[in-house]
Scaffold this active site. Structure first.
Site, PDB file in Angstrom:
ATOM      1  N   CYS A 153      26.016  11.651  78.186  1.00 41.09           N
ATOM      2  CA  CYS A 153      26.899  11.564  79.365  1.00 41.09           C
ATOM      3  C   CYS A 153      28.264  12.222  79.221  1.00 41.09           C
ATOM      4  O   CYS A 153      28.658  13.005  80.081  1.00 41.09           O
ATOM      5  CB  CYS A 153      27.111  10.100  79.732  1.00 41.09           C
ATOM      6  N   PHE A 154      28.996  11.856  78.172  1.00 38.58           N
ATOM      7  CA  PHE A 154      30.414  12.233  78.148  1.00 38.58           C
ATOM      8  C   PHE A 154      30.646  13.735  78.313  1.00 38.58           C
ATOM      9  O   PHE A 154      31.393  14.161  79.193  1.00 38.58           O
ATOM     10  CB  PHE A 154      31.086  11.728  76.863  1.00 38.58           C
TER      11      PHE A 154
END
Ligand code: UDX
Length: 447
Positions: free
Chosen positions: A275-276
């Site tokens: 995600c990040f």
């Protein structure tokens, strides 16, 4: 008797979709999981999770046995449900922007199915999408393929998730909030009603807002967390230059200020995971296209990239040169308790080590199979932490596995050629390891 309004379909049986489906079913909500991958569907039908997530297998088994969860590759099953969650992936394109092709395909397929449906159907976008996607692309594709307008016959909401790998089931059962972005109260009320049924008296705070704001909440959340990690890594790199300073103490002290908070202040080799990096890149790209350059988030990402070099520099300083040295990487997964290596800092470190001529040999309790798929024989692999250390010039701790945490100096020293340890996860007591050549991220020299 179960009310009809409780039946939901979920399109995309990846990580988020499957965890959502299993938890919905565990609370008595009839759920249909849809995926185009027939093999995946077959596995779910057998009550076996096609990915590693604690508690998921147990929930899935119960859900399938109780017939509250059904898996299918036929999206027309959505017709028999009252709402459909879209949980398909939104990967990055070359330029960092999100690839909406799975969203487009799923929306179109769903719209085609809903064309013949009588009665109201709610479509909920749970995938991470940049602001404007629900009301733009999704709405357009849905209306075109269904021949219906959003509003009367069709409801449309954005409802992001905040699940963490490793604790996703617990996160889904006990979220800190539910964010619902909708254009009208009818759709918002339908979704709130579902969550009320799910959580009962323990319904978390529900933020009702526009779809665009709901979409941005998700990005803002991940951007903040990623920035917090890059922040503490920056402080760690400063702390490391100062004798008698340990970033752990700095984090502990500043974390006591409730405005800062103690979580997400663990210095390390940089963040990884699915995600990040993807979400930061998508947000940066989205914002730049709107004429604003989010300098802070570019710095968050750059700091994260550089943190891997920092780890390699530490090894190089210990060894003089990395050329032809046997360097052990302990831990490949992007964090402990997962086999996921997506965007893992271990991969960035390995790539740098290779560039500098090191022979890399790695061990991870769970992530070797996934690493082999990506790196094949570019590095060597070992079956346990002891054999991997034999004759090593240096060991780098890249993942904070509990089994690594238990290792003592005696587990390193007798096996290694030279006991050089770079603790990029700060899992050892520096005093205990002081008789080895031990260095750690954020740990200044002791005088
Ligand atoms: C993250 C978000 O937390 C979640 O809300 C979102 O839905 C998906 O992305 P996840 O990728 O599973 O979840 O991992 P997370 O536990 O947040 O950790 C991300 C990375 O940051 C890991 O590589 C971890 O090691 C690193 N990290 C985290 C640190 O280096 N220091 C910390 O203090 C916390």
């Amino acid at each position: 008797m179960k009310s009809r309004s409780e039946a939901v379909s979920i399109v995309g049986m990846g990580y988020v979709g499957l965890c959502t489906a299993a938890t919905f079913a565990s609370r008595g909500i009839r759920t249909v999981g849809v995926d185009i991958d027939e093999a995946r569907v077959e596995q779910i039908r057998k009550g076996k999770a096609p990915l590693h997530e604690p508690q998921l297998d147990t929930l899935l088994k119960h859900a399938v046995k109780s017939k509250l969860l059904e898996a299918t590759s036929d999206i027309s099953s959505a017709n028999d449900t009252d709402m459909t969650f879209l949980t398909v992936g939104t990967p990055s394109q070359q330029d960092g922007s999100i690839d909406l092709s799975y969203i487009k395909n799923a929306t179109e397929d769903l719209g085609n199915v809903l064309r013949g449906k009588r009665g109201y159907h709610l479509v909920v976008v749970k995938s991470t999408v940049v602001p404007g996607t629900t009301n733009g692309t999704v709405k357009r594709f849905l209306e075109q393929s269904s021949g219906k307008n959003v509003g009367s016959a069709l409801g449309l909401c954005a409802n992001p998730e905040f699940l963490k790998e490793g604790t996703a089931i617990n996160d889904a059962l006990h979220p800190d909030k539910i964010v619902i972005g909708s254009n009208d109260m009818k759709s918002a009320n339908r979704l709130t009603r579902l969550y009320r049924k799910f959580y009962g008296p323990k319904l978390p705070p529900v933020i009702l807002t526009s779809p665009e704001a709901a979409e941005l909440v998700k990005y803002a959340s991940n951007a903040f967390l990623a920035t917090k990690v890059s922040f503490i890594n920056t402080v760690a790199n400063i702390a490391q230059q100062i004798p008698n300073v340990d970033v752990g103490t700095i984090a502990e002290a500043i974390g006591l200020d409730p405005r800062i908070g103690s979580l997400f202040l663990k210095a390390g080799p940089g963040y990884g995971g699915s995600c990040f990096h993807k979400d930061l890149q998508a947000l940066i790209n989205y914002s730049q296209n709107n004429g604003y350059d989010p300098t802070l988030f570019r710095a968050t990402e750059e700091t994260n990239e550089q943190q891997a070099n920092k780890v390699v520099d530490m090894a190089e300083t210990l060894l003089g040169s990395l050329s032809n040295k046997k360097v052990v990487v302990l831990g490949l997964a992007f964090k402990k308790d997962t086999d996921d290596i997506r965007e893992a800092s271990s991969l960035r470190v390995i790539s740098q080590l290779k560039k500098k001529g090191a022979h890399v040999i790695a061990f991870d309790p769970m992530a070797i199979a996934n690493t082999k798929k990506q790196l094949a024989d570019q590095i060597s692999y070992a079956d346990d932490p002891h054999s991997v250390l034999k004759g090593a010039d240096c060991a780098i701790i890249m993942t904070e596995w509990d089994e690594f945490r238990k290792l003592k100096p005696k587990d390193f020293q007798p096996y290694m050629k030279t006991p050089n340890i770079v603790d990029a996860r700060r899992i050892y007591d520096p005093k205990e390891f002081s008789r080895l050549n031990y260095v750690a991220i954020g740990l200044g020299a002791s005088r």
